[in-house]
Design an enzyme around this catalytic site. Sequence first.
Site, PDB file in Angstrom:
ATOM      1  N   SER A  89       0.806  -1.225   0.000  1.00 58.18           N
ATOM      2  CA  SER A  89       0.000   0.000   0.000  1.00 58.18           C
ATOM      3  C   SER A  89       0.836   1.272   0.000  1.00 58.18           C
ATOM      4  CB  SER A  89      -0.980  -0.004   1.168  1.00 58.18           C
ATOM      5  OG  SER A  89      -0.290  -0.159   2.357  1.00 58.18           O
ATOM      6  N   THR A 191      -0.636   3.031   4.949  1.00 57.76           N
ATOM      7  CA  THR A 191      -0.023   4.296   4.548  1.00 57.76           C
ATOM      8  C   THR A 191       1.044   4.555   5.583  1.00 57.76           C
ATOM      9  OG1 THR A 191      -1.964   5.337   3.633  1.00 57.76           O
ATOM     10  CG2 THR A 191      -0.398   6.814   4.647  1.00 57.76           C
ATOM     11  N   THR A 209       1.569   6.973   0.238  1.00 57.48           N
ATOM     12  CA  THR A 209       0.645   5.847   0.081  1.00 57.48           C
ATOM     13  C   THR A 209       0.329   5.580  -1.380  1.00 57.48           C
ATOM     14  OG1 THR A 209      -1.505   4.997   0.842  1.00 57.48           O
ATOM     15  CG2 THR A 209      -1.464   7.274   0.140  1.00 57.48           C
ATOM     16  N   ARG A 219      -8.973   8.545  -8.291  1.00 56.06           N
ATOM     17  CA  ARG A 219      -9.270   8.820  -6.878  1.00 56.06           C
ATOM     18  C   ARG A 219      -8.000   9.266  -6.127  1.00 56.06           C
ATOM     19  NH1 ARG A 219      -7.457   6.856  -1.606  1.00 56.06           N
ATOM     20  NH2 ARG A 219      -9.178   7.148  -0.166  1.00 56.06           N
ATOM     21  N   THR A 242      -4.070   7.636   8.912  1.00 60.41           N
ATOM     22  CA  THR A 242      -4.117   6.482   8.010  1.00 60.41           C
ATOM     23  C   THR A 242      -5.541   5.946   8.034  1.00 60.41           C
ATOM     24  OG1 THR A 242      -3.114   4.344   7.478  1.00 60.41           O
ATOM     25  CG2 THR A 242      -3.389   4.846   9.798  1.00 60.41           C
ATOM     26  N   GLY A 243      -5.870   5.165   7.025  1.00 62.61           N
ATOM     27  CA  GLY A 243      -7.225   4.614   6.969  1.00 62.61           C
ATOM     28  C   GLY A 243      -8.016   5.198   5.822  1.00 62.61           C
TER      29      GLY A 243
END
Length: 333
Positions: A89, A191, A209, A219, A242-243
Amino acid sequence: MKRRKFLKNASLSGIGLALGKSLTSCAETTPSDSVISTLEVASLPLVIATWDVKNATAKAWEVLQNGGSALDAVEQGCRVEEANEKGQSVGKGGLPDRDGNVTLDACIMNQNGDCGSVVFLQNITHAVSVARKVMEDTPHVMLAGSGAEKFALQKGFKKENLLTEDSKKSWEAWKVKSEYSPIINIENHDTIGMLVIDKGGNLSGACTTSGLAYKLNGRVGDSPIIGSGLFVDNEIGAAVATGLGEEVVKTVGSFLVVELMRQGKSPQEACEIAIRRIVDKPNSNYKNFQVGYIAINKQGQTGSFSIHQWFSMTKFQQGKNETIQSEYFNKDA
Ligand code: ASP
């Protein structure tokens, strides 16, 4: 019920706040008191990063030991994960969008409040270093897509195919069903966000990321958005997220964490309140996504908090490099 539980968690982790060896907490303070100004400084320098990335924090530490700045440290630390093809990622080997393109987002911010960012960057492994070049060599903050790639090539970055065989295989397996569902895996999303405070007490941060796996082409998430994925204010502290980036952007998460610290919250409290801002929204779908924050204040206090279990923060301080599981909101799982 949800709220009560959170408040309970918040107060428990407030009590358990890791203060660092030489840090002493002030006695009775109210939120309006300047908690920060009455605290002694923890042992510096200090490196923190999202997730279990000990190789990256070790690199940042080494840079600091060799006289590098906090900015050099966050850049070099992030580069370790960008070059790690096994991490799917970040950087090379990142999982592609649903059309098979690996597109990277990154940003960096220094102690003077300068920042640089790249979004939708393709074919260049070290997005964080391109972001630094944007900050240092242009009058701009953000470059996107083919413009960012062209700029990187002009600056001498190498053009590379970022889609490794492993990531291609994962994408091909995903294509069998092609279910577009922008939901973040709760246990395993990484990330890399890194924050460093040097021995003089100056802060820098960076974040890099490949974003959501199999995202729609085009995106962009929170990670390259200054204030959402990362924010550094050298007077106060710094935070990184992050997330699921969409949820972070909607609450301008990292800026929020820093502003909460400005109001006297500890880094831990600030991270918890910022997560609550997401989960307490009407119709919040938080059970289906993860968000985590880490933060540091000017005195070297740190905090980390996430919606779900399994988020962690790696911390390098006083020669010790350790990954600490974060406290989290959703205890119902
Ligand atoms: N925050 C990133 C994004 O939404 C994803 C991640 O944390 O891995 O693009």
